[in-house]
Design an enzyme around this catalytic site. Structure first.
Site, PDB file in Angstrom:
ATOM      1  N   LYS A  97       0.814  -1.211   0.000  1.00  0.00           N
ATOM      2  CA  LYS A  97       0.000   0.000   0.000  1.00  0.00           C
ATOM      3  C   LYS A  97       0.851   1.267   0.000  1.00  0.00           C
ATOM      4  O   LYS A  97       0.464   2.271  -0.587  1.00  0.00           O
ATOM      5  CB  LYS A  97      -0.965   0.011   1.181  1.00  0.00           C
ATOM      6  CG  LYS A  97      -0.335  -0.036   2.547  1.00  0.00           C
ATOM      7  CD  LYS A  97      -1.400  -0.134   3.626  1.00  0.00           C
ATOM      8  CE  LYS A  97      -0.804  -0.233   5.018  1.00  0.00           C
ATOM      9  NZ  LYS A  97       0.005   0.915   5.391  1.00  0.00           N
ATOM     10  N   THR A  98       2.039   1.231   0.637  1.00  0.00           N
ATOM     11  CA  THR A  98       2.903   2.410   0.624  1.00  0.00           C
ATOM     12  C   THR A  98       3.378   2.710  -0.794  1.00  0.00           C
ATOM     13  O   THR A  98       3.415   3.865  -1.228  1.00  0.00           O
ATOM     14  CB  THR A  98       4.113   2.213   1.561  1.00  0.00           C
ATOM     15  OG1 THR A  98       3.646   1.908   2.874  1.00  0.00           O
ATOM     16  CG2 THR A  98       4.971   3.470   1.608  1.00  0.00           C
TER      17      THR A  98
END
Length: 705
Positions: free
Chosen positions: A34-35
């Protein structure tokens, strides 16, 4: 760090990234990248959609995540994006706008939790209420602030159902007095940072418009951890442009006890039109065997958006489950396994030992020490909570906020100046509504009565106040420490004194690092930064095993993870009193623990454990069954020899006090004591001194005399 490259994203990530307009919800499983998605989306908006960095806001939950995102974005595209935690964002907004609120100005102080506790304790004493009710009042304040409620309305609602209305009204009075005390001191607690910002947005439309119009695109990480106030802030900030991109995982919501509400993920669909939903299910962190455990346990929860983590990594090592005799046996199994794996090439910072509650740490620490394994305990006492550090920060605070009597009262007689409680009460009475610090620095204050005791203190404050903007911040902080004799007060030859002075030196180093990283940083910027630090920001130092509560390692990952204390009543925390909602949170906590592991996972439980001073039989956690560990094809089931011995009521070690023995790590030694149950021997080794070892695991060789 990777370059900006859309082709490095998988199809699920790419689909979510390209949906730039409107409200987008990405439910992202643990380790699903997700980062990478968030940072690439920011750069996509800047590079390919022509959006100014000034018009983008990205919100995270920890300083560690903030710094990581800033670094990645800076390497991939132009800087200038506002990236911060919720609390840091609110501090920045309040610094610019809090003077709209009566009694506050931009020099406000953020008080620590221990200061909050002391204020409440003093107010209870003033109202002739038992100080033991401090936790109840704190709970009420947290409920009020996390939900954005009015104090009077909150207690009026409770009074309808509470039999002890008199006590409740006293709590209400204390809460109101607490708020007034903070206002008088130009101070805010952590919850106020969010609440005061929300109040500004609700009551001053121009303040809201300033930020809502600025941010054309808003991104929020860890959305499942937002509380009601944070959710409202996001809704308001997105009310003008309507472009909101949130990433969250309801399976990792483990902070409901402090107001987090994963239902915000579901509320989003009701509060905004045409919410687009994407799932990230590909895991880049863990092996298939570890993901199977995670999927198995979390599938038992009902309140979740269905998803199933998968990976193209190999099967990996199967999980190891160890049935220990007691907590000492469990601890030594963990320590011995780490020692063995370290010899195979793992470094100590590859290991994490995760526990549901901190109370399990003692035996584990002793086990690690017996093998001379370096470790650090997290989820416990933090650096910035240490007495000597709090004292220096209190001194610094009075130079930022000259209404801060909270800090002044902590330092006024440290180092000792002969200013006792009676003298302080007299000073407070003289100061009146003006406030003590303001009074001491004013022309109205006369040194005649307290000449020998306060003149140097007050004059030093005035002298340093003139230098605060004229010399570098690091130099100013050093001057404060030396000018008030703080370093001398803590000096000494004993270990405790040496450690305290070393901690102050470490604080000065931290100020320098902060200044190096933040050009033109002010003292108020630094104080706000340290007040917002979290334990997880400091985890994963080089060369130490991480011993931590599960809550403290969320967002981190380790090649090898031990999850200990898997017993009913410990994990899950209580078998008798948990509601179905609370049990689901315990299960999410188990899911988080498992998904911290990259390569290896070890699970352990005990047949008996010392709890509240008594050795009690323990039942294995229900989670072990839910994990599917009964499948022996993929799971290594280990059992302490002592577990079987307990069933047979027989155990003969073959060793006696006085025996000379050899250990493959510690060398030659002599048994000087054996426990009454025959399980543990104290051995005095020639090279390493006395060690306590479990006789069934130590692999001792008896030597001839």
């Amino acid at each position: 760090m990777s370059e900006y490259d859309l082709e490095s994203l998988n199809e699920q990530q790419k689909e979510a990234l390209l949906e730039t307009e409107g409200v987008v919800l990405v439910t992202a499983g643990a380790g699903s990248g997700k980062t990478r998605l968030l940072t690439h989306r920011i750069c996509y908006l800047i590079k390919e959609k022509g959006v100014s960095p000034y018009n983008i806001l990205a919100i995270t939950f920890t300083n560690k995540a903030t710094n990581e995102m800033k670094e990645r974005v800076a390497k991939m595209c132009d800087g200038g994006v506002w990236i911060s935690t919720f609390h840091s964002m609110c501090v920045r907004i309040l610094r610019e706008n809090i003077d709209r609120l009566d009694g506050f100005d931009k020099k406000f102080t953020i008080i620590a939790e221990n200061d909050k506790s002391k204020i409440i304790k003093d107010l209870l004493k003033k109202n002739n209420v038992d100080e033991d009710d401090k936790d109840k009042v704190s709970m009420h304040l947290e409920n009020i602030k996390n939900k954005g409620l009015d104090i009077d309305e909150y207690f009026d609602a409770l009074a309808e159902f509470d039999r002890n209305k008199t006590k409740l009204r006293v709590f209400q009075k204390v809460c109101l007095e607490y708020e007034e005390y903070l206002r008088k001191n130009n101070s805010l607690d952590f919850d106020d940072l969010l609440n005061k910002t929300l109040f500004l947005f609700h009551n001053y439309p121009d303040v809201l418009a300033k930020y809502a119009q600025r941010f054309h695109y808003i991104l929020v990480d860890e959305f499942q951890d937002t509380n009601l106030v944070q959710y409202k802030l996001i809704k308001l900030l997105a009310s003008v442009n309507g472009n909101l991109f949130v990433v969250g995982d309801e399976d990792q919501c483990i902070y409901s006890w402090r107001g987090a509400n994963f239902h915000n993920i579901f509320n989003l669909k009701n509060d905004f039109e045409k919410v687009k939903i994407f799932k990230l299910e590909r895991n880049y962190r863990s092996t298939k065997n570890i993901l199977n455990l995670a999927n198995n346990v979390i599938s038992n929860n009902k309140e979740r958006l269905e998803k199933n983590l998968w990976t193209d990594k190999n099967e990996g090592e199967g999980p190891v489950v160890y049935s220990a005799f007691d907590e000492r046996d469990e601890a030594l199994f963990v320590a011995r396994t780490i020692d063995d794996l370290a010899r195979e090439g793992f470094s100590f910072n590859d290991f994490a030992i995760l526990m549901r509650i901190n109370a399990l740490s003692r035996a584990l620490e002793e086990g690690l020490m017996s093998f001379q394994i370096p470790y650090k305990l997290y989820g416990g006492f933090k650096f910035y909570d240490r007495a000597e550090i709090r004292m220096v920060l209190s001194y610094l605070s009075i130079f930022v906020n000259q209404k801060d009597d909270i800090s002044l009262l902590k330092i006024i007689n440290f180092p000792k100046r002969g200013i006792g409680d009676v003298a302080v009460e007299n000073l407070l009475e003289e100061a009146g509504d003006e406030g003590l610090l303001t009074y001491l620095l004013s022309e109205r204050f006369s040194f005649s009565k307290y000449h020998s005791k306060l003149e140097n203190f007050v004059e030093t404050i005035k002298k340093l106040q003139k230098q605060i903007d004229k010399i570098p911040l690091v130099q100013f902080v050093k001057k404060v420490v030396v000018s008030f004799g703080i370093d001398v007060a803590y000096a000494g030859k004993d270990e405790d004194a040496v450690e305290k002075v070393a901690n102050i030196d470490s604080l000065l180093s931290g100020v320098k690092e902060f200044c190096d990283d933040n050009e033109d940083a002010t003292l108020e910027d630094y104080l706000a930064e340290v007040m917002l630090k979290t334990d997880s920001d400091q985890i994963q130092e080089n060369g130490v095993v991480t011993l931590s509560t599960i809550h403290s390692v969320k967002g981190l990952e380790f090649p090898v993870v031990f999850v200990v204390g898997l017993e009913e009543g410990i994990f899950p925390l209580s078998r008798a009193t948990l509601s179905s909602e609370e049990m689901e949170e315990e299960r999410r906590l188990m899911y988080v623990a498992i998904t911290r592991a990259e390569e290896r996972i070890f699970l352990s439980y005990t047949a008996k454990r010392l709890v509240y001073g008594k050795s009690n039989p323990q039942a294995p956690s229900r989670f072990l069954k839910e994990l599917g560990i009964v499948d022996k094809k993929h799971t290594k089931l280990l059992s302490s020899d002592f577990v079987q011995a307990e069933k047979e009521d027989v155990f003969v070690s073959g060793f006696e006090i006085g025996d000379k023995v050899f250990h493959n790590r510690f060398g030659e030694g002599k048994i000087v004591d054996i426990s009454d149950d025959g399980l543990v021997a104290d051995i005095d080794f020639e090279m390493f001194g006395k060690k306590s070892l479990m006789l069934n695991m130590a692999k001792l060789e008896k030597l001839e005399d």
